[in-house]
Scaffold this active site. Structure first.
Site, short mmCIF file in Angstrom:
data_model
loop_
_atom_site.label_atom_id
_atom_site.label_comp_id
_atom_site.label_asym_id
_atom_site.label_seq_id
_atom_site.Cartn_x
_atom_site.Cartn_y
_atom_site.Cartn_z
N ASP A 155 76.08 -25.36 -65.00
CA ASP A 155 75.19 -24.61 -65.14
C ASP A 155 73.37 -24.90 -64.10
O ASP A 155 73.20 -25.94 -64.26
CB ASP A 155 74.32 -24.05 -66.52
CG ASP A 155 73.41 -22.67 -66.65
OD1 ASP A 155 73.76 -21.86 -66.16
OD2 ASP A 155 72.50 -23.16 -67.60
N ASP A 180 71.93 -22.51 -57.99
CA ASP A 180 70.36 -22.12 -58.37
C ASP A 180 69.36 -22.14 -57.39
O ASP A 180 69.22 -23.22 -56.58
CB ASP A 180 70.44 -22.65 -59.45
CG ASP A 180 68.34 -21.90 -60.31
OD1 ASP A 180 68.59 -21.35 -59.15
OD2 ASP A 180 68.15 -22.53 -61.36
N HIS A 236 63.69 -18.20 -69.98
CA HIS A 236 63.83 -19.37 -70.43
C HIS A 236 62.31 -20.42 -71.38
O HIS A 236 62.07 -19.77 -71.49
CB HIS A 236 64.39 -20.44 -69.16
CG HIS A 236 65.76 -20.25 -68.03
ND1 HIS A 236 65.28 -19.74 -67.32
CD2 HIS A 236 66.83 -20.25 -68.44
CE1 HIS A 236 66.33 -19.52 -66.41
NE2 HIS A 236 66.91 -20.21 -67.41
N HIS A 284 70.32 -14.30 -68.25
CA HIS A 284 70.18 -16.12 -69.07
C HIS A 284 68.77 -15.42 -69.60
O HIS A 284 67.79 -14.66 -70.01
CB HIS A 284 68.98 -16.78 -67.74
CG HIS A 284 69.98 -17.33 -66.54
ND1 HIS A 284 70.40 -18.82 -66.18
CD2 HIS A 284 71.77 -16.45 -66.41
CE1 HIS A 284 71.33 -18.52 -65.68
NE2 HIS A 284 72.00 -17.55 -65.36
N GLY A 285 67.71 -16.55 -70.16
CA GLY A 285 67.03 -16.58 -71.43
C GLY A 285 67.16 -15.85 -72.61
O GLY A 285 66.40 -14.97 -73.26
N ASN A 325 73.33 -16.10 -72.13
CA ASN A 325 73.52 -17.17 -72.22
C ASN A 325 71.73 -17.48 -73.04
O ASN A 325 71.26 -16.79 -72.84
CB ASN A 325 73.06 -18.34 -70.31
CG ASN A 325 73.86 -18.06 -69.15
OD1 ASN A 325 75.26 -17.51 -69.17
ND2 ASN A 325 73.44 -18.74 -68.31
#
Length: 290
Positions: free
Chosen positions: A84, A110, A182, A210-211, A232
Site C-alpha cells: 500500500d 502512490d 487518513h 481511503h481513510g 481501506n
C-alpha cells in the site's frame, strides 16, 4: 481457503455490488488479528502493508511479506496481500521482482502528491511493469488527505481527469478523494456520495475509499452503494491496539511478559475487524465462498 489473488476478491465484490475490506497492519500481531477477525466474520479480506510499515521493519519488505503469506495460507477464509501507498520506485520494483515468492498480488502506486501529468506518466510506467509481474494495480488521483499534508482539506477528484487517468494508465483500481482523510481518530468525515456515483459512471476501474476509519458505518455503507468497491482501514486498528495496551499498563505496571498484553491487543483488533466486516456482509453477499 488460503492465499488468493486480490483480483479474485475484487471481482466478487464487483459482482455483488459490495466492497472488499482492506486492513493495514504494522506488526505480525496485527496481521494475525486481521485474519482472525475475518475468520470470525466468514469473509475474505486484503492484508495491506504500507511503505511506511516496511520502513518501520528496517526496509525488509520480503521478510514481512513472506510472514504474511504464511499466515494467509493457513487461513480459513480468502486472504490477499497488498503493498500500500508505495512512492519509492525501488521498493515497488523489488516487490514486483519477488512477488511470486512473497505472495504479493497487488500494489498501490502512490504518485498523487505529484502534478497530474507527472502522476499520469509515472503511474503508467509502473503499472505496465506491475502487470508484467502479474500484479493488480491501484493508483490515486486527487490525493487523499492526512498523509504528510498531501493536500489542502476539501480537494476532490475531478471526474473527467479520473476517466482519462484510468484510460491512459490502465490501472485496475482508482483511489479517489471524496471527503475522507487518513489518520482520523473520529468518525465524522462527510463523503460526497454524489461525486462517487459520478466518477463511477465515467470510470471503468473499481473505486477505492481511503481513510475509511474516519467514516461512520452508515457512511461507509452509503459510499459502497454509491460505487466504492474497496474500503481501506488502518487507523481504527491502530487506535484499538494502542487503547488496549494503555488500559493494560494503567492497571498493571509490573508485567514484563509481552505476550500478556499483546494477546489482549490482538484480540481487540480482531473484534474490531470482525465488526468492520459486517459493513459488507450484513444484508449483502459475503466475499467468502464456503
Amino acid at each position: 481457503m488460503t492465499l488468493v489473488h486480490a483480483r479474485s476478491l475484487m471481482e466478487r465484490a464487483i459482482l455483488a455490488r459490495s466492497a472488499t475490506l482492506a486492513f493495514n497492519l504494522v506488526s505480525l500481531e496485527m496481521a494475525e488479528a486481521i485474519i482472525q477477525g475475518a475468520e470470525r466474520a466468514g469473509t475474505g479480506v486484503i492484508l495491506q502493508i504500507s511503505e511506511n510499515a516496511i520502513r518501520f521493519h528496517g526496509g525488509r519488505a520480503t521478510a514481512l511479506l513472506c510472514a504474511c503469506r504464511e499466515l494467509a495460507e493457513q487461513s480459513t477464509v480468502p486472504i490477499a496481500i497488498h503493498l500500500d501507498h508505495v512512492q519509492d520506485q525501488q521498493i515497488a520494483r523489488e516487490a514486483m521482482a519477488s512477488a511470486a515468492r512473497t505472495g504479493l498480488t497487488s500494489i498501490m502506486i502512490d504518485a498523487a502528491h505529484l502534478p497530474y501529468g507527472e502522476n499520469l506518466v509515472l503511474t503508467s510506467s509502473l503499472t505496465e511493469e506491475a502487470h508484467v509481474a502479474g500484479l493488480w494495480v491501484e493508483a490515486e488521483l486527487g490525493a487523499v488527505g492526512g498523509k504528510d499534508g498531501a493536500h489542502v482539506s476539501g480537494v476532490r477528484t475531478d471526474p473527467e481527469e479520473a476517466r482519462a487517468f484510468v484510460e491512459f494508465t490502465r490501472v485496475d483500481a482508482l483511489a479517489i478523494a471524496v471527503g475522507s482523510s487518513h489518520a482520523m481518530t473520529s468518525r465524522d468525515a462527510k463523503l460526497d456520495n454524489a461525486l462517487i456515483a459520478q466518477i463511477r459512471r465515467g470510470v471503468a476501474a473499481p473505486l477505492v475509499l481511503h481513510g475509511s476509519s474516519g467514516v461512520s458505518e452508515e457512511g461507509v455503507r452509503q459510499a459502497i452503494d454509491a460505487g466504492i468497491r474497496k474500503v481501506n482501514i488502518g487507523t481504527a486498528l491502530a487506535v484499538a491496539f494502542t487503547a488496549e495496551l494503555r488500559s493494560f499498563f494503567e492497571a498493571d505496571a509490573t508485567t514484563s511478559d509481552p505476550r500478556r498484553y499483546l494477546a489482549l491487543a490482538r484480540d481487540r483488533v480482531s473484534a474490531q475487524v470482525a465488526q468492520f466486516c459486517t459493513l459488507t456482509t450484513n444484508g449483502r453477499p459475503s466475499t467468502h465462498t464456503p
